[in-house]
Every structure is written in structure tokens, then in C-alpha cells.
Scaffold this active site. Structure first.
Site, PDB file in Angstrom:
ATOM      1  N   LYS A 111       0.839  -1.218   0.000  1.00 51.52           N
ATOM      2  CA  LYS A 111       0.000   0.000   0.000  1.00 51.52           C
ATOM      3  C   LYS A 111       0.866   1.257   0.000  1.00 51.52           C
ATOM      4  O   LYS A 111       0.546   2.237  -0.673  1.00 51.52           O
ATOM      5  CB  LYS A 111      -0.912   0.009   1.231  1.00 51.52           C
ATOM      6  CG  LYS A 111      -2.079  -0.958   1.113  1.00 51.52           C
ATOM      7  CD  LYS A 111      -3.044  -0.763   2.248  1.00 51.52           C
ATOM      8  CE  LYS A 111      -4.161  -1.774   2.206  1.00 51.52           C
ATOM      9  NZ  LYS A 111      -4.973  -1.790   3.418  1.00 51.52           N
ATOM     10  N   LYS A 193      -7.392 -11.096  -8.013  1.00 47.63           N
ATOM     11  CA  LYS A 193      -8.428 -11.280  -6.996  1.00 47.63           C
ATOM     12  C   LYS A 193      -9.541 -10.242  -7.199  1.00 47.63           C
ATOM     13  O   LYS A 193      -9.253  -9.095  -7.560  1.00 47.63           O
ATOM     14  CB  LYS A 193      -7.760 -11.072  -5.622  1.00 47.63           C
ATOM     15  CG  LYS A 193      -8.647 -11.307  -4.440  1.00 47.63           C
ATOM     16  CD  LYS A 193      -7.842 -11.125  -3.158  1.00 47.63           C
ATOM     17  CE  LYS A 193      -8.771 -11.027  -1.973  1.00 47.63           C
ATOM     18  NZ  LYS A 193      -8.066 -10.800  -0.716  1.00 47.63           N
ATOM     19  N   LYS A 196     -12.859  -4.142  -5.751  1.00 50.43           N
ATOM     20  CA  LYS A 196     -13.544  -2.955  -6.277  1.00 50.43           C
ATOM     21  C   LYS A 196     -12.584  -2.050  -7.024  1.00 50.43           C
ATOM     22  O   LYS A 196     -12.907  -1.501  -8.069  1.00 50.43           O
ATOM     23  CB  LYS A 196     -14.176  -2.177  -5.121  1.00 50.43           C
ATOM     24  CG  LYS A 196     -15.683  -2.302  -5.105  1.00 50.43           C
ATOM     25  CD  LYS A 196     -16.297  -1.430  -4.059  1.00 50.43           C
ATOM     26  CE  LYS A 196     -17.737  -1.907  -3.875  1.00 50.43           C
ATOM     27  NZ  LYS A 196     -18.354  -1.426  -2.677  1.00 50.43           N
TER      28      LYS A 196
END
Ligand code: SF4
Length: 330
Positions: A111, A193, A196
Site C-alpha cells: 500500500k 483477486k 472494487k
């Protein structure tokens, strides 16, 4: 009886990856264990967001969770910020966690690599996660494989705190992962995977027409280019796994036979999947529509869950404060 804790980000409406990979399992587990399920909005603010959007996504997530089958009469379903003890215990754990342990976390590296400026909250995310779990003295945490490393850190933190402050009577259990039966739901692109942010999802509350518009072009067995070519269900990374999740064993057997024999084309197979999905999702969508029309009822359910969670959290923090000498003014 072993206690369960799990959390989910307030990402708005659930998609079928969240549903199959986590929430459907939670619905089953709530019948077997005392369970706490938390919408983790403190975690959500570790990346850029707007307050209005966070509020909306939190409410939508609650609607999805209750509609999918979480039962407030069985499980404690609540919003993390309704229980401030989460951040209090996280601070305590921050004082026991070496910086190097946090910098090694794969999710942090991933991230942080996607952001211009990295905030300390993102680094400390797994410490808050340890606090989430240990506040309720949870023994079992249903997780996906990507969370196993964070859970290992929770065990280390529990062990360190017990050794330092309660060696005679350990307070915190060392929580064990319960890997979800459907470990990785691949998105409709057949690549990554379902997520959204990648735009490869089907929403749990999408209409049958919208679901069909997404299923129709979904990637299947790429070596099967014509309808008369026999296929291999195991090479089909999207439709076949979803059949195994949504269809009856009889339909799955039919899919396997017709794929291998080229009795069905992929569109026939997708139509059968669409029918299975519609049958499972229709009652969830009806419950969601009912709840969405009664936002105050949803707020009341969450407030009640928050109070029940806080009772347990206060008990844990009373012991923590006592053992750490933080109760001098009590
Ligand atoms: Fe996948 Fe079904 Fe096509 Fe076989 S027939 S490749 S299982 S969509």
C-alpha cells in the site's frame, strides 16, 4: 467456547468476492461460536477519503452484512469507532511493537508503494488490528491468506504483553487463523483477486440484468475458442469456481460434463450460473432493500452492537490498565 472476531472495511456495498470469501463463512460461524463482527472505519481512514463518503459506505456495508445473514440476535455486529477502546489498546500495543516488525509487513509495503505520502497510521495498521482482535479476547480469526502475516503479529503482541504484564495469569489468547473455505475469488477478468479498485467485481446487490451484463463477457477457459471445442473446467478461472460457490452439486456435475463434451457453449454455462446466482442473491437483495428503506433501524442495530461490544472492551481495558499501572487515579 472459542470466541471469534473478524473485521471488514466500510467499502460500501459488498461484492460477491467479499461475500463468498468472508461474510458467508461468518454467517455459518455465528451459529457455532460467540462472534464479534466489526466494520473497521478507523482502518479506512489510513488512506485518503472524504467524511461523507465514509459515512455512506459504513451504512451501506452494515445493510449488506445484515442482509447477507449476520444476525444481531446471535453475533455482535458493530462499527469500530463506536468502541474507542480499540484505539486505546492500539496505543498500548504500539509501545510494545518494534518498528522493524511493522516495516516488514507485506501489505504495508504494497500500500505504501502506491501512495505519494505515507502516514504513520498505515504503518501501524496491524497494531490496531491486533487491538481489534485482542480487545475481545478472540481465539479464532476468520481471515484470507493475505491477512495471515498480520495475525502472526497479533500473536507476538499478545505473547509479549502477557509475558511482561501478566506472566502469572495471561490475559490475551494467541488468536489462530481460520482460513476461509473459498480462499481466493478471481475477478471477472480472470487475472486478479476480485476487488472494487480493479473494477472486476459483481456487487451483491446488483440487479439480475446488471449481473448478466458482467457475466456475459467474463473470461473463461481461454483455450476454448469455439463452442464445439471441448473445455476444461479447471482452466476456467471465473465461471466454474462461481458455479461451485452458487450452484447445487447436480448443476456443477452438469457443468463439468457439458464443458468437457462441448455439450454447452460458455454462454449456456453462464446462463446456468446466472440462474443459480439469482436464486441465492434474490432474498439477500430483498432484505437489503427493506433495510435501506429503514436507515434508523440499521443505526439502532449498530448502536446496540456497539454497546454490547463496548461492555466486553471495557472489561478487557480495566485489566490492561490495572496491570500496566495506568489506573493511578481510579
Ligand atoms: Fe467455463 Fe463453463 Fe465455458 Fe467450461 S463451459 S469453460 S466451465 S464457462
Amino acid at each position: 467456547m472459542a470466541r471469534i472476531f473478524s473485521g471488514i472495511q466500510p467499502s460500501g456495498e459488498l461484492h460477491i468476492g467479499n461475500y463468498l470469501g468472508a461474510v458467508k463463512n461468518w454467517v455459518a460461524l455465528q451459529h457455532e461460536h460467540p462472534a464479534f463482527f466489526c466494520i473497521v472505519n478507523y482502518h479506512a481512514i489510513t488512506v485518503p477519503y472524504t467524511p461523507e463518503d465514509l459515512r455512506r459506505r459504513t451504512r451501506e456495508m452494515a445493510v449488506s452484512l445484515f442482509a447477507a445473514g449476520l444476525d444481531p440476535a446471535r453475533a455482535v455486529v458493530f462499527v469500530q469507532s463506536d468502541v474507542p477502546e480499540h484505539t486505546e489498546l492500539a496505543w498500548v500495543f504500539n509501545t510494545l511493537t518494534p518498528l522493524g516488525e511493522l516495516e516488514r509487513q507485506v501489505q504495508f509495503k504494497d500500500k505504501a508503494g502506491r501512495q505519494e505520502q505515507v502516514m504513520a497510521g498505515l504503518l501501524n495498521y496491524p497494531v490496531l488490528q491486533a487491538a481489534d482482535i485482542l480487545l475481545y479476547l478472540a481465539d479464532i480469526v476468520p481471515v484470507g491468506e493475505d491477512q495471515v502475516q498480520h495475525l502472526e503479529l497479533s500473536r507476538v503482541i499478545a505473547r509479549n504483553w502477557n509475558a511482561r504484564f501478566a506472566p502469572d495469569a495471561p490475559l490475551f489468547p494467541e488468536p489462530q487463523p481460520r482460513l476461509t473455505p473459498m480462499r481466493r475469488i478471481v475477478g471477472l477478468d480472470g487475472q486478479a483477486k476480485m476487488s472494487k479498485s480493479l473494477g472486476n467485481t459483481i456487487g451483491l446487490l446488483e440487479s439480475p440484468e446488471a449481473v448478466w451484463d458482467k457475466l456475459r463477457p467474463a473470461v473463461t477457459d481461454e483455450q476454448r475458442t469455439r463452442k464445439r471445442d471441448p473445455g476444461e473446467p479447471e482452466r476456467c478461472r471465473t465461471v466454474y469456481p462461481l458455479h461451485k460457490a452458487f450452484s447445487t452439486p447436480a448443476v456443477v456435475a452438469e457443468v463439468e460434463a457439458n464443458c468437457r463434451s462441448a455439450g454447452w457453449g460458455c454462454i449456456d454455462c453462464k446462463k446456468a450460473l446466472h440462474a443459480s446466482m439469482t436464486a441465492e442473491l434474490a432474498p439477500i437483495q430483498a432484505r437489503a432493500a427493506d433495510l435501506a428503506a429503514r436507515p434508523m433501524a440499521v443505526d439502532e442495530l449498530l448502536a446496540d452492537g456497539g454497546q454490547r461490544a463496548r461492555r466486553v472492551a471495557r472489561e478487557t481495558m480495566a485489566v490492561v490498565r490495572d496491570r500496566m499501572g495506568l489506573d493511578a487515579s481510579a
